[in-house]
Design a protein around this motif. Structure first.
Motif, mmCIF file in Angstrom:
data_model
loop_
_atom_site.group_PDB
_atom_site.id
_atom_site.type_symbol
_atom_site.label_atom_id
_atom_site.label_comp_id
_atom_site.label_asym_id
_atom_site.label_seq_id
_atom_site.Cartn_x
_atom_site.Cartn_y
_atom_site.Cartn_z
ATOM 1 N N ASP A 151 0.811 -1.215 0.000
ATOM 2 C CA ASP A 151 0.000 0.000 0.000
ATOM 3 C C ASP A 151 0.847 1.268 0.000
ATOM 4 O O ASP A 151 0.384 2.330 -0.425
ATOM 5 N N ASP A 152 2.084 1.181 0.488
ATOM 6 C CA ASP A 152 2.966 2.347 0.515
ATOM 7 C C ASP A 152 3.791 2.477 -0.754
ATOM 8 O O ASP A 152 4.645 3.371 -0.861
ATOM 9 N N GLY A 153 3.541 1.615 -1.746
ATOM 10 C CA GLY A 153 4.270 1.700 -3.001
ATOM 11 C C GLY A 153 5.636 1.055 -2.982
ATOM 12 O O GLY A 153 6.371 1.128 -3.966
ATOM 13 N N ARG A 154 6.029 0.409 -1.889
ATOM 14 C CA ARG A 154 7.343 -0.227 -1.805
ATOM 15 C C ARG A 154 7.248 -1.698 -2.207
ATOM 16 O O ARG A 154 6.218 -2.340 -2.007
ATOM 17 N N PRO A 155 8.325 -2.253 -2.793
ATOM 18 C CA PRO A 155 8.267 -3.630 -3.300
ATOM 19 C C PRO A 155 8.048 -4.658 -2.190
ATOM 20 O O PRO A 155 8.554 -4.513 -1.075
ATOM 21 N N ILE A 156 7.285 -5.698 -2.513
ATOM 22 C CA ILE A 156 7.029 -6.807 -1.597
ATOM 23 C C ILE A 156 8.007 -7.936 -1.927
ATOM 24 O O ILE A 156 8.238 -8.248 -3.098
ATOM 25 N N ARG A 157 8.555 -8.562 -0.876
ATOM 26 C CA ARG A 157 9.533 -9.630 -1.082
ATOM 27 C C ARG A 157 9.017 -10.953 -0.521
ATOM 28 O O ARG A 157 8.246 -10.981 0.439
ATOM 29 N N ASP A 158 9.454 -12.021 -1.152
ATOM 30 C CA ASP A 158 9.103 -13.358 -0.687
ATOM 31 C C ASP A 158 9.766 -13.580 0.672
ATOM 32 O O ASP A 158 10.981 -13.426 0.801
ATOM 33 N N PRO A 159 8.987 -13.960 1.711
ATOM 34 C CA PRO A 159 9.575 -14.113 3.043
ATOM 35 C C PRO A 159 10.621 -15.227 3.123
ATOM 36 O O PRO A 159 11.487 -15.201 3.996
ATOM 37 N N ASP A 160 10.554 -16.194 2.216
ATOM 38 C CA ASP A 160 11.492 -17.312 2.259
ATOM 39 C C ASP A 160 12.782 -17.030 1.472
ATOM 40 O O ASP A 160 13.880 -17.290 1.952
ATOM 41 N N THR A 161 12.619 -16.473 0.261
ATOM 42 C CA THR A 161 13.786 -16.255 -0.596
ATOM 43 C C THR A 161 14.322 -14.839 -0.546
ATOM 44 O O THR A 161 15.480 -14.602 -0.895
ATOM 45 N N GLY A 162 13.486 -13.898 -0.105
ATOM 46 C CA GLY A 162 13.908 -12.501 -0.091
ATOM 47 C C GLY A 162 13.842 -11.833 -1.451
ATOM 48 O O GLY A 162 14.167 -10.650 -1.586
ATOM 49 N N GLU A 163 13.432 -12.567 -2.494
ATOM 50 C CA GLU A 163 13.340 -11.994 -3.829
ATOM 51 C C GLU A 163 12.018 -11.258 -4.006
ATOM 52 O O GLU A 163 11.033 -11.536 -3.323
ATOM 53 N N ARG A 164 12.025 -10.325 -4.939
ATOM 54 C CA ARG A 164 10.821 -9.554 -5.199
ATOM 55 C C ARG A 164 9.707 -10.437 -5.748
ATOM 56 O O ARG A 164 9.954 -11.335 -6.557
ATOM 57 N N VAL A 165 8.494 -10.191 -5.307
ATOM 58 C CA VAL A 165 7.319 -10.874 -5.829
ATOM 59 C C VAL A 165 6.897 -10.141 -7.099
ATOM 60 O O VAL A 165 6.718 -8.923 -7.091
ATOM 61 N N LEU A 166 6.769 -10.889 -8.195
ATOM 62 C CA LEU A 166 6.452 -10.282 -9.484
ATOM 63 C C LEU A 166 5.003 -10.531 -9.861
ATOM 64 O O LEU A 166 4.422 -11.560 -9.535
ATOM 65 N N ARG A 167 4.447 -9.563 -10.549
ATOM 66 C CA ARG A 167 3.103 -9.685 -11.089
ATOM 67 C C ARG A 167 3.203 -9.710 -12.613
ATOM 68 O O ARG A 167 4.256 -9.400 -13.165
ATOM 69 N N PRO A 168 2.126 -10.055 -13.319
ATOM 70 C CA PRO A 168 2.197 -10.083 -14.792
ATOM 71 C C PRO A 168 2.585 -8.721 -15.358
ATOM 72 O O PRO A 168 2.386 -7.685 -14.728
ATOM 73 N N SER A 169 3.116 -8.753 -16.564
ATOM 74 C CA SER A 169 3.554 -7.518 -17.215
ATOM 75 C C SER A 169 2.358 -6.623 -17.522
ATOM 76 O O SER A 169 1.219 -7.101 -17.632
ATOM 77 N N PRO A 170 2.593 -5.313 -17.689
ATOM 78 C CA PRO A 170 1.489 -4.403 -18.040
ATOM 79 C C PRO A 170 0.773 -4.827 -19.317
ATOM 80 O O PRO A 170 -0.447 -4.726 -19.420
ATOM 81 N N ARG A 171 1.547 -5.322 -20.302
ATOM 82 C CA ARG A 171 0.907 -5.710 -21.557
ATOM 83 C C ARG A 171 0.035 -6.947 -21.369
ATOM 84 O O ARG A 171 -1.065 -7.037 -21.941
ATOM 85 N N ALA A 172 0.492 -7.899 -20.554
ATOM 86 C CA ALA A 172 -0.299 -9.105 -20.320
ATOM 87 C C ALA A 172 -1.601 -8.777 -19.598
ATOM 88 O O ALA A 172 -2.661 -9.319 -19.923
ATOM 89 N N VAL A 173 -1.519 -7.865 -18.631
ATOM 90 C CA VAL A 173 -2.723 -7.486 -17.890
ATOM 91 C C VAL A 173 -3.723 -6.792 -18.803
ATOM 92 O O VAL A 173 -4.926 -7.094 -18.797
ATOM 93 N N GLU A 174 -3.237 -5.861 -19.630
ATOM 94 C CA GLU A 174 -4.140 -5.130 -20.526
ATOM 95 C C GLU A 174 -4.701 -6.055 -21.603
ATOM 96 O O GLU A 174 -5.882 -5.935 -21.976
ATOM 97 N N ALA A 175 -3.897 -6.971 -22.106
ATOM 98 C CA ALA A 175 -4.388 -7.908 -23.117
ATOM 99 C C ALA A 175 -5.499 -8.785 -22.541
ATOM 100 O O ALA A 175 -6.517 -9.029 -23.210
ATOM 101 N N ASP A 176 -5.320 -9.264 -21.318
ATOM 102 C CA ASP A 176 -6.368 -10.075 -20.677
ATOM 103 C C ASP A 176 -7.650 -9.266 -20.492
ATOM 104 O O ASP A 176 -8.758 -9.788 -20.667
ATOM 105 N N ARG A 177 -7.490 -7.986 -20.139
ATOM 106 C CA ARG A 177 -8.678 -7.136 -19.949
ATOM 107 C C ARG A 177 -9.432 -6.958 -21.259
ATOM 108 O O ARG A 177 -10.666 -7.084 -21.311
ATOM 109 N N LEU A 178 -8.705 -6.658 -22.331
ATOM 110 C CA LEU A 178 -9.358 -6.443 -23.622
ATOM 111 C C LEU A 178 -10.013 -7.724 -24.126
ATOM 112 O O LEU A 178 -11.120 -7.687 -24.696
ATOM 113 N N LYS A 179 -9.355 -8.867 -23.914
ATOM 114 C CA LYS A 179 -9.942 -10.125 -24.375
ATOM 115 C C LYS A 179 -11.177 -10.493 -23.566
ATOM 116 O O LYS A 179 -12.101 -11.123 -24.094
#
Length: 469
Positions: free
Chosen positions: A225-253
Motif C-alpha cells: 500500500d505504501d508503493g514499496r516492493p514486496i519480497r518473498d519471506p522465504d527467498t527474499g526476492e521480489r514478488v512479481l506480477r504479470p507484465s502491463p501488456r499481459a494485464v491489458e491484453a487479458d482485460r481487452l480479451k
C-alpha cells in the motif's frame, strides 16, 4: 595440370566456405543506405565563437541519440560533418519489415472493426433475448454487466409497451391505471435508451490497441500500500506480477472475447516486427524527433520530509501499477532519471538504490522516488511557482550554456538566460533556496542539485555532473 586442379579445388572450397558464412545474405549482409536506400539529414549548428566547438557537437550528437535511438537497436547513424554540421543517416525499412508493419496495421484495424457493435445487430440480439451471449463478454467484466442491464431494460420496455397498449385498447380502464401504464412505458423507454447508449459506446477504441502494443512485456514487482516492493519471506526476492501488456491484453480479451484470438495474433506479429525493425517507418518520424530534441526545463523536487499538495504513497502506488502517464495529480508528476550512474558512488549504493529506490532517495537526498518497469523516477512539482517550463504563455530561452567548474574544482554548467527567463528563474529559485531543483532535458532528469542561492539571468548548476554531461 595437377597444380591447376588443386588450385581450382582450393578456390571452389573457399567460395563454398564464404557462401556458407554469408547465407542467407539478407540476414548476414547489412547494406548501406546507397544500396538499400535511405535518408540523410544534414543540420548546421549555430555555435558561439567562445564555445568549445568539439564539445558542443559531441553534446548535440549525444542528445539526439538519446531522443532518436535511446535503446540503440535502430540502425541510425549520427556523425559529425565538417566544422559545424552533423549528419543523420537512416536506411529505409526492408521489404519484410514493411510487410510486417502493414500486417500490424491491418490486424489493428480488423480488431477495432470486429469489436465494434452494430446497432442493427444489437437490436436483433435483444429481440431474440441473446444480447448477453453475443455481446456480453466474460461474466465478470463491466461489458457483461452493461449488456445484461440492457437486455433487462429491453425486456421491461417490451412488457411496459404491451401493458400500455392494453390499457389504450380498454374502454373501461380507470384513469389512474392508464396514467400509471403511461408513466411506466415512458420510464422504460428512457432506461432502454440510456442502457443502449452505454453499450454502443463500449466499442474498442483504436488508441487502446495502440497503447497495448507500446506497453512493456516485462513482469512488474508487486508493491504494498505504501508503493514499496514486496519480497518473498522465504527467498527474499521480489514478488512479481504479470507484465502491463499481459494485464491489458487479458482485460481487452475479457471485454471483447470475439477478437481474443486476433489480439494474440497481433501481439505475436508486433513482437516479430519489433525484433526485425532497424529503422523508423517514415523519414518524417525522424524529422519530428529531431525537431523535438533539446528541451531544457527546471523543476523543484518534492521534498520527502515535507511534501506539499501531493499524496506521496498514493502517487507511488499509481506509478508502480499504471506507469507515469496514468498518475492522477495536478501539482506534480513523475520524471524518469536519465542516467542511473549519476546518482550513486559505490556498488553498495547502487544495490541499495535498486533494492529500495524510495528509501535511498529519501535518506540520501530528501527526494521522492519510485520505480516502474525497471526504470526509476523522481517526483517533481509542475505548478507555475515551482517550475520553469516552455509550455506556458510566457516565452523564455537559454542564450548560452557552457562547461565550467565550481569553487571546489568539480564539473559544473554555467548558463545565461534571456530577460524573461532570468525573471522567471529568480521567482522560481528565490523561495526554494536549500531545496533540490531538477534539471530536465527532453523530460528526463539529468541532475537535481541543491539550490545554494537565488539565481537570475546567470547561474551555475553544480552537483551530479561528470565531464561527459
Amino acid at each position: 595440370m595437377k597444380q591447376i586442379g588443386w588450385k581450382i579445388l582450393l578456390v571452389v572450397l573457399l567460395l563454398v566456405i564464404f557462401g556458407v558464412m554469408i547465407y542467407p545474405p539478407q540476414d548476414r549482409i547489412r547494406l548501406g543506405t546507397d544500396l538499400r536506400g535511405g535518408v540523410s539529414l544534414v543540420y548546421q549548428l549555430d555555435i558561439a565563437p567562445e564555445q568549445d566547438r568539439d564539445h558542443v557537437i559531441t553534446q548535440v550528437i549525444n542528445v539526439l541519440n538519446e531522443r532518436i535511438n535511446p535503446t540503440g537497436v535502430l540502425d541510425i547513424t549520427i556523425r559529425r560533418q565538417g566544422l559545424e554540421r552533423i549528419e543523420i543517416v537512416m536506411p529505409l525499412p526492408t521489404e519484410e519489415v514493411r510487410q510486417l508493419s502493414e500486417r500490424v496495421d491491418d490486424l489493428t484495424d480488423q480488431i477495432v472493426q470486429e469489436a465494434s457493435i452494430s446497432e442493427r445487430q444489437l437490436d436483433a440480439a435483444l429481440e431474440r433475448g441473446e444480447a448477453v451471449e453475443v455481446f456480453g463478454g466474460e461474466p465478470d467484466s463491466n461489458r457483461h454487466e452493461s449488456v445484461e442491464t440492457l437486455q433487462t431494460a429491453y425486456n421491461r420496455m417490451q412488457e411496459a409497451e404491451a401493458e400500455y397498449q392494453r390499457v389504450q385498447d380498454d374502454p373501461d380502464v380507470e384513469q389512474a391505471d392508464f396514467n400509471r401504464a403511461e408513466r411506466e412505458y415512458a420510464t422504460a423507454m428512457m432506461d432502454l435508451r440510456d442502457a443502449k447508449s452505454r453499450v454502443l459506446g463500449m466499442t474498442l477504441d483504436l488508441n487502446d490497441v495502440r497503447d497495448l502494443l507500446r506497453m512493456s512485456d516485462e513482469p512488474r514487482p508487486e508493491v504494498g500500500d505504501d508503493g514499496r516492493p514486496i519480497r518473498d519471506p522465504d527467498t527474499g526476492e521480489r514478488v512479481l506480477r504479470p507484465s502491463p501488456r499481459a494485464v491489458e491484453a487479458d482485460r481487452l480479451k475479457a471485454e471483447f472475447p470475439r477478437v481474443a484470438d486476433e489480439i494474440d495474433e497481433l501481439l505475436r506479429v508486433y513482437d516479430e516486427y519489433s525484433e526485425q525493425r532497424l529503422a523508423l517507418d517514415d523519414p518524417e518520424d525522424l524529422q519530428r524527433l529531431v525537431r523535438g530534441a533539446g528541451v531544457l526545463e527546471f523543476y523543484i523536487a518534492v521534498q520527502a520530509d515535507e511534501p506539499e499538495g501531493v499524496n506521496v504513497d498514493q502517487m507511488r502506488q499509481q506509478l508502480s501499477e499504471q506507469g507515469p502517464e496514468h498518475v492522477e495529480a495536478t501539482t506534480a508528476r513523475w520524471f524518469e532519471l536519465h542516467d542511473l550512474s549519476q546518482w550513486y558512488d559505490t556498488e553498495a549504493e547502487l544495490e541499495f538504490l535498486q533494492d529500495d529506490p524510495a528509501t535511498y532517495f529519501e535518506s540520501r537526498r530528501n527526494m521522492v522516488a519510485g520505480e516502474y518497469d525497471g526504470d526509476y523516477y523522481l517526483l517533481l512539482y509542475t505548478t507555475p511557482g515551482k517550475s520553469l517550463r516552455h509550455d506556458t504563455d510566457r516565452r523564455w530561452s537559454i542564450q548560452q550554456a557552457r562547461r565550467t567548474a565550481d569553487e571546489r574544482g568539480l564539473p559544473a554548467v554555467a548558463f545565461n538566460l534571456d530577460g524573461p527567463g532570468g525573471q522567471m528563474m529568480s521567482s522560481l529559485t528565490g523561495p526554494h533556496v536549500g531545496q533540490n531543483m531538477a534539471i530536465t532535458l527532453d523530460g528526463r532528469v539529468y541532475s537535481a542539485p541543491t539550490l545554494r542561492s537565488q539565481i537570475g539571468n546567470r547561474g551555475q548548476i553544480t552537483g551530479d555532473f561528470s565531464e561527459a554531461d
